[in-house]
Structures are given as C-alpha cells and as structure tokens.
Design a protein around this motif. Structure first.
Motif, PDB file in Angstrom:
ATOM      1  N   LEU A 145       0.857  -1.195   0.000  1.00  0.00           N
ATOM      2  CA  LEU A 145       0.000   0.000   0.000  1.00  0.00           C
ATOM      3  C   LEU A 145       0.888   1.239   0.000  1.00  0.00           C
ATOM      4  O   LEU A 145       2.108   1.121   0.113  1.00  0.00           O
ATOM      5  N   HIS A 146       0.277   2.414  -0.117  1.00  0.00           N
ATOM      6  CA  HIS A 146       1.051   3.652   0.018  1.00  0.00           C
ATOM      7  C   HIS A 146       1.415   3.792   1.497  1.00  0.00           C
ATOM      8  O   HIS A 146       0.515   3.967   2.338  1.00  0.00           O
ATOM      9  N   VAL A 147       2.705   3.704   1.802  1.00  0.00           N
ATOM     10  CA  VAL A 147       3.097   3.638   3.221  1.00  0.00           C
ATOM     11  C   VAL A 147       3.188   5.044   3.808  1.00  0.00           C
ATOM     12  O   VAL A 147       4.221   5.709   3.741  1.00  0.00           O
ATOM     13  N   GLU A 148       2.041   5.486   4.331  1.00  0.00           N
ATOM     14  CA  GLU A 148       2.020   6.768   5.038  1.00  0.00           C
ATOM     15  C   GLU A 148       1.200   6.575   6.312  1.00  0.00           C
ATOM     16  O   GLU A 148       0.820   5.446   6.618  1.00  0.00           O
ATOM     17  N   ALA A 149       0.910   7.647   7.031  1.00  0.00           N
ATOM     18  CA  ALA A 149       0.405   7.477   8.404  1.00  0.00           C
ATOM     19  C   ALA A 149      -0.892   6.665   8.501  1.00  0.00           C
ATOM     20  O   ALA A 149      -1.011   5.778   9.354  1.00  0.00           O
ATOM     21  N   LYS A 150      -1.859   6.957   7.606  1.00  0.00           N
ATOM     22  CA  LYS A 150      -3.140   6.242   7.725  1.00  0.00           C
ATOM     23  C   LYS A 150      -2.938   4.759   7.469  1.00  0.00           C
ATOM     24  O   LYS A 150      -3.525   3.898   8.133  1.00  0.00           O
ATOM     25  N   THR A 151      -2.084   4.453   6.493  1.00  0.00           N
ATOM     26  CA  THR A 151      -1.790   3.056   6.167  1.00  0.00           C
ATOM     27  C   THR A 151      -1.129   2.377   7.367  1.00  0.00           C
ATOM     28  O   THR A 151      -1.398   1.204   7.652  1.00  0.00           O
ATOM     29  N   GLY A 152      -0.258   3.117   8.040  1.00  0.00           N
ATOM     30  CA  GLY A 152       0.407   2.577   9.228  1.00  0.00           C
ATOM     31  C   GLY A 152      -0.615   2.173  10.280  1.00  0.00           C
ATOM     32  O   GLY A 152      -0.523   1.098  10.884  1.00  0.00           O
ATOM     33  N   ASP A 188      -3.574  -5.439  -1.447  1.00  0.00           N
ATOM     34  CA  ASP A 188      -2.848  -4.860  -2.568  1.00  0.00           C
ATOM     35  C   ASP A 188      -3.493  -3.546  -3.013  1.00  0.00           C
ATOM     36  O   ASP A 188      -4.690  -3.343  -2.829  1.00  0.00           O
ATOM     37  N   ASP A 189      -2.681  -2.667  -3.602  1.00  0.00           N
ATOM     38  CA  ASP A 189      -3.187  -1.406  -4.163  1.00  0.00           C
ATOM     39  C   ASP A 189      -2.516  -1.229  -5.515  1.00  0.00           C
ATOM     40  O   ASP A 189      -1.346  -0.845  -5.575  1.00  0.00           O
ATOM     41  N   GLY A 190      -3.238  -1.558  -6.565  1.00  0.00           N
ATOM     42  CA  GLY A 190      -2.689  -1.414  -7.916  1.00  0.00           C
ATOM     43  C   GLY A 190      -2.374  -2.741  -8.590  1.00  0.00           C
ATOM     44  O   GLY A 190      -2.186  -2.794  -9.800  1.00  0.00           O
ATOM     45  N   GLU A 215      -8.188  -5.919  -3.102  1.00  0.00           N
ATOM     46  CA  GLU A 215      -7.582  -4.902  -3.965  1.00  0.00           C
ATOM     47  C   GLU A 215      -8.260  -3.570  -3.698  1.00  0.00           C
ATOM     48  O   GLU A 215      -9.486  -3.468  -3.702  1.00  0.00           O
ATOM     49  N   GLU A 216      -7.429  -2.540  -3.533  1.00  0.00           N
ATOM     50  CA  GLU A 216      -7.896  -1.222  -3.087  1.00  0.00           C
ATOM     51  C   GLU A 216      -8.400  -0.322  -4.221  1.00  0.00           C
ATOM     52  O   GLU A 216      -9.328   0.456  -4.037  1.00  0.00           O
ATOM     53  N   THR A 217      -7.775  -0.417  -5.408  1.00  0.00           N
ATOM     54  CA  THR A 217      -8.001   0.683  -6.358  1.00  0.00           C
ATOM     55  C   THR A 217      -8.510   0.223  -7.718  1.00  0.00           C
ATOM     56  O   THR A 217      -8.371  -0.938  -8.103  1.00  0.00           O
ATOM     57  N   VAL A 247      -0.042  12.456  -8.120  1.00  0.00           N
ATOM     58  CA  VAL A 247       0.344  13.747  -7.541  1.00  0.00           C
ATOM     59  C   VAL A 247      -0.087  13.872  -6.082  1.00  0.00           C
ATOM     60  O   VAL A 247       0.584  14.522  -5.272  1.00  0.00           O
ATOM     61  N   ASN A 248      -1.202  13.224  -5.734  1.00  0.00           N
ATOM     62  CA  ASN A 248      -1.730  13.387  -4.371  1.00  0.00           C
ATOM     63  C   ASN A 248      -0.867  12.687  -3.328  1.00  0.00           C
ATOM     64  O   ASN A 248      -0.893  13.051  -2.161  1.00  0.00           O
ATOM     65  N   LEU A 249      -0.101  11.696  -3.742  1.00  0.00           N
ATOM     66  CA  LEU A 249       0.778  11.012  -2.790  1.00  0.00           C
ATOM     67  C   LEU A 249       2.244  11.365  -3.007  1.00  0.00           C
ATOM     68  O   LEU A 249       3.008  11.476  -2.053  1.00  0.00           O
ATOM     69  N   ALA A 250       2.638  11.530  -4.284  1.00  0.00           N
ATOM     70  CA  ALA A 250       4.045  11.839  -4.554  1.00  0.00           C
ATOM     71  C   ALA A 250       4.375  13.264  -4.095  1.00  0.00           C
ATOM     72  O   ALA A 250       5.490  13.541  -3.656  1.00  0.00           O
ATOM     73  N   GLN A 257      -0.118  14.591   0.724  1.00  0.00           N
ATOM     74  CA  GLN A 257      -0.139  13.702   1.900  1.00  0.00           C
ATOM     75  C   GLN A 257      -1.113  12.554   1.757  1.00  0.00           C
ATOM     76  O   GLN A 257      -1.478  11.919   2.732  1.00  0.00           O
ATOM     77  N   GLY A 258      -1.607  12.306   0.509  1.00  0.00           N
ATOM     78  CA  GLY A 258      -2.623  11.268   0.324  1.00  0.00           C
ATOM     79  C   GLY A 258      -3.979  11.795   0.746  1.00  0.00           C
ATOM     80  O   GLY A 258      -4.126  12.966   1.116  1.00  0.00           O
ATOM     81  N   HIS A 259      -4.948  10.905   0.704  1.00  0.00           N
ATOM     82  CA  HIS A 259      -6.312  11.320   1.038  1.00  0.00           C
ATOM     83  C   HIS A 259      -6.402  11.763   2.503  1.00  0.00           C
ATOM     84  O   HIS A 259      -5.635  11.307   3.352  1.00  0.00           O
ATOM     85  N   PRO A 260      -7.390  12.604   2.802  1.00  0.00           N
ATOM     86  CA  PRO A 260      -7.606  13.026   4.184  1.00  0.00           C
ATOM     87  C   PRO A 260      -7.825  11.824   5.113  1.00  0.00           C
ATOM     88  O   PRO A 260      -8.322  10.779   4.692  1.00  0.00           O
ATOM     89  N   ILE A 271     -11.192   9.998   5.368  1.00  0.00           N
ATOM     90  CA  ILE A 271     -11.529   9.208   4.166  1.00  0.00           C
ATOM     91  C   ILE A 271     -10.863   7.841   4.261  1.00  0.00           C
ATOM     92  O   ILE A 271     -11.505   6.797   4.079  1.00  0.00           O
ATOM     93  N   MET A 272      -9.556   7.825   4.549  1.00  0.00           N
ATOM     94  CA  MET A 272      -8.846   6.542   4.608  1.00  0.00           C
ATOM     95  C   MET A 272      -9.357   5.707   5.781  1.00  0.00           C
ATOM     96  O   MET A 272      -9.288   4.480   5.754  1.00  0.00           O
ATOM     97  N   ASP A 273      -9.897   6.366   6.801  1.00  0.00           N
ATOM     98  CA  ASP A 273     -10.507   5.644   7.927  1.00  0.00           C
ATOM     99  C   ASP A 273     -11.601   4.704   7.389  1.00  0.00           C
ATOM    100  O   ASP A 273     -11.662   3.525   7.746  1.00  0.00           O
ATOM    101  N   SER A 322     -12.080   3.754   4.129  1.00  0.00           N
ATOM    102  CA  SER A 322     -11.553   2.785   3.146  1.00  0.00           C
ATOM    103  C   SER A 322     -10.854   1.635   3.853  1.00  0.00           C
ATOM    104  O   SER A 322     -11.040   0.466   3.508  1.00  0.00           O
ATOM    105  N   PHE A 323     -10.042   1.957   4.855  1.00  0.00           N
ATOM    106  CA  PHE A 323      -9.307   0.896   5.547  1.00  0.00           C
ATOM    107  C   PHE A 323     -10.219   0.076   6.466  1.00  0.00           C
ATOM    108  O   PHE A 323      -9.928  -1.090   6.755  1.00  0.00           O
ATOM    109  N   ALA A 324     -11.325   0.680   6.910  1.00  0.00           N
ATOM    110  CA  ALA A 324     -12.298  -0.100   7.682  1.00  0.00           C
ATOM    111  C   ALA A 324     -12.881  -1.196   6.788  1.00  0.00           C
ATOM    112  O   ALA A 324     -13.017  -2.349   7.201  1.00  0.00           O
TER     113      ALA A 324
HETATM  114  N1  ADE Z   1      -3.190   6.860   1.567  1.00  0.00           N
HETATM  115  C1  ADE Z   1      -3.007   5.537   1.697  1.00  0.00           C
HETATM  116  N2  ADE Z   1      -3.484   4.882   0.641  1.00  0.00           N
HETATM  117  C2  ADE Z   1      -3.990   5.822  -0.199  1.00  0.00           C
HETATM  118  C3  ADE Z   1      -4.609   5.757  -1.458  1.00  0.00           C
HETATM  119  N3  ADE Z   1      -4.849   4.610  -2.083  1.00  0.00           N
HETATM  120  N4  ADE Z   1      -4.966   6.928  -2.027  1.00  0.00           N
HETATM  121  C4  ADE Z   1      -4.721   8.094  -1.401  1.00  0.00           C
HETATM  122  N5  ADE Z   1      -4.167   8.214  -0.215  1.00  0.00           N
HETATM  123  C5  ADE Z   1      -3.788   7.078   0.397  1.00  0.00           C
END
Ligand code: ADE
Length: 408
Positions: free
Chosen positions: A40-47, A114-116, A139-141, A329-332, A335-338, A341-343, A345-347
C-alpha cells in the motif's frame, strides 16, 4: 516525539471507524496465526491500518505499492516504535521496489492486501509457489481491479480476491472526496500556484475525475473534462463543465490532471499545440497516463524548476512543467487522502480481511464484490461517530415496498 510517531498518533486520533473495529479485533483476535502481506502507500493512515491488523492478531509485513509515495518518517516509526516489518522508502528504484514486494512475499502470506495489483501479479508470475497457502486478498483501487477482472475472465486468477474499490463506502468517498482534496493538496504543495481563474483540464470523469473537477471548480478554476465514455461525458456537461478532446483542451490549458486509468492519455504529440507553460500532473495509479518516457526522449532540454517540478522544453519552442514524474500527484507531492476518508476505506479493507480469514475455505478463486453487510456496517459506524441519526422504515412501509398496492 519523532515526526513519524506524531503523524501516526494524529491519524489514529481521527480514525473513528478503525477505532471501533480495533476494540472488537483486540478481543476477538480474528487474525491469530495468520500472515498478512500488504503493498500500500506507506504513510500514516496506512500505518494505522497495518497496526490494526497486527492488534487483531496478524503477523504483518508491509511494502509500498508505488516508488514515490512512502513517508520515510512513518516507515521509521513503524519499524522503531512498533517493531513492524516494513520494506519501503520514498524514491525507490524499480529494483528496490520489486525487491521490497518480494520481501513481503518471502513471509509466505495467507492474505494479500494490494493497491494497484503488483503484489498479486507477482504471486501469479514469479512466486507461484505461494498460491497453495493463500486464503485470498483485497484490492484497493480501480486500476488493480481492472487487472483482476481480466485475470478472472481468463480463468487465470488462482485465489479469491475482493474488489474493495467498488464497495460504496470506498469509491463514493475515497475516489471522489478523497482524490478531490488530495490532488489539490499535491498540486498546491508542488507548485504554490493559484487555481482561481485558471483553465483546468481533468482527464477522465470517473469518481476520481468528478472529485477533482468539483474541487478545482470550487477554487475558481475553469474546468474542462475529457472523456471516452459518452455517458460520462454527458454527465460532465450536465454538471456544468466544458467537455472537449484532450488535444483541443490542451490548447488553452493552464493546469492538467489525468485520472483515467489509461496509458498514453498525453504524449508529446498531444502537446504540440499546448499552451506554453502548462502544468501537467497525474492522479491515476500508474505513471503512464502522461507518457513520461516519451517526454524525456522528445524534449530538447529538461531542468528541475522546483522541488517536485521538472520543465520540459519541446521542439515547438514551448515548455511544459511536469509534477513528480507523472506519478500520482496526491501522494508523490501531497499527503494522500484526508484521514477521515482513509478511515472508511481501511475499515472496509479490515472487515473484508476478517471475512476472508473466516470464510476462505468456502471461496473459489474468483473476483468478489464486498458483501453488502460490510458496506452497511462501516456506514453505520461512521454515522454513529458523526452523531447522525437516520430514519427507518416502519413495518407498514416495509410491507408497502413488497406490495402491488396502488400508490394513491
Ligand atoms: N493513503 C493511503 N493509501 C492511499 C490511497 N490509495 N490513495 C490516497 N491516499 C492514500
């Protein structure tokens, strides 16, 4: 406290749905003895999501699903504070990226998240020995689901996979409101430019494109949408946007964001009449929507003009500015989604993983929709955390729904 820990704590504090699920998972330990491999995109919400699975008893390994999207401070905190096995860093080479995915697979996971689609593809190609121990995955996306659909149709999918993207509690909110806000975050961080009064082109009018168009318009952008689907094109027209072909739209565009899931939406050929100085960015999963290699090959000169922005001088004498190599662009650059929102999706992801843990023996290899009860459960927890109450049908109304009664 270190930055990564602060970011994890901040995200945890704002993830109410995950918090409700955590209470149950800690008691019930649905993943006891189960190995989960995540890309996944390894950022705080994913953690926080990975930690939730761990708190539910899972043995977790985590890698990135994109070479540019990791938050190194969060990676460090997950390893140091929580002892998690994480294989990711911002700016991975292709070799490092695949080596990290393989490190996750070296753990012989029972469940994949997986994501992608890269992790699942790797198991089906180079790591087939893992298939026999696999319960299934999520699969996430959108992009990953398109791949899985092709695999399932061709009879090539070897274990059950759940299409989390198409759960209503995922794409209604994540794809639209999440992408809408996070693309602006990435664009603003990368450029510090104004949107008001600018001509903005949004490539694609799926849920992501709709969110981006809505928010760009909200900031005063003059939005044009490009589409290949006639029905979505009409939807964009009726939502009040101009619809045009990409080549035509580029002629006066100041800002472009692609969100199509298709490759080569913009090549240097499309840019021959583009407005000088147009800022190009991509919000789709892969960096092939804007043909980066083609730009590299056909430009006469390139130069970095800001941290995440490279300027390509074209043969026409004009230049274009590309954000983050055309990677999402939103992750690179953002900071990714708010967090909220990820709360949600990850639920969904967490409850689907639990469903797989409980039901994998009765599931054939195929692509599955998320069970409606899971969508409903996440919605109910979210509503309750918002303090919002909704109506219910009375018994009389339920009967009416099932009857042939005259309406008057
Ligand atoms: N943060 C973690 N996963 C994400 C995703 N798939 N899209 C946007 N922000 C994210």
């Amino acid at each position: 406290m270190e930055e990564g820990d602060l970011r994890l704590n901040w995200a945890r504090d704002h993830m109410d749905v995950v918090a409700a699920i955590r209470k149950r998972f800690v008691n019930e330990q649905p993943f006891k003895g189960i190995r989960i491999g995540m890309a996944l995109h390894v950022e705080a919400k994913t953690g926080i999501f990975a930690l939730l699975l761990k708190e539910g008893g899972a043995n977790v390994r985590l890698s990135s699903c994109n070479p540019l999207s990791s938050d190194d401070s969060v990676v460090a905190a997950l390893k140091k504070t929580y002892g998690m096995k994480v294989f990711a860093k911002k700016g991975e080479t292709r070799e490092e990226y695949y080596s990290n995915l393989n490190s996750v697979l070296d753990h012989s996971p029972n469940i994949l998240i997986d994501d992608g689609g890269d992790l699942v593809r790797l198991v089906h190609t180079e790591r087939k020995d893992l298939i026999s121990g696999m319960y299934g995955g999520n699969e996430e996306t959108t992009t990953g689901v398109v791949r899985l659909r092709s695999m399932a149709k061709a009879g090539a999918l070897k274990f059950p996979m759940f299409d989390v993207n198409d759960a209503q509690m995922k794409h209604f909110f994540d794809n639209r409101y999440g992408t809408g806000q996070s693309v602006l975050d990435g664009f603003m961080h990368a450029t510090n430019l104004l949107v008001a009064g600018k001509k903005v082109v949004v490539g694609g009018y799926g849920f992501c494109g709709r969110g981006i168009a809505m928010r760009m318009h909200g900031l005063g952008g003059n939005v044009t949408v490009t589409e290949v689907d006639p029905i979505k094109a009409i939807e964009a027209v009726m939502d009040g946007f101009r619809v045009a072909r990409m080549h035509d739209a580029l002629a006066d565009a100041d800002i472009v964001v692609t969100a199509t899931g298709m490759k080569n939406v913009i090549t240097t050929k499309d840019l021959d009449k583009a407005k000088n100085g147009v800022v190009l960015s991509n919000a789709g999963h892969f960096n092939n929507e804007i043909n980066f290699e083609d730009l590299e090959k056909n430009c006469v000169k390139k130069e970095r003009v800001r941290g995440d922005v490279v300027r390509y001088h074209l043969k026409s004498g004009n230049y274009v500015d590309l954000i983050s190599e055309g990677r999402l662009v939103n992750l690179a650059s953002g900071q990714g989604h708010p967090v909220e929102i990820m709360d949600m999706s990850f639920a969904i992801q967490a409850l689907v993983a639990e469903y797989l843990a409980k039901n994998h023996e009765s599931l054939e290899p195929d692509l599955y929709s998320v069970p409606q009860e899971i969508d409903q459960e996440v919605a109910k927890i979210k509503l309750s955390s918002l303090g919002v109450q909704i109506d219910r049908y009375s018994e009389e109304q339920k009967k009416y729904l099932e009857s042939w009664e005259e309406g008057t």
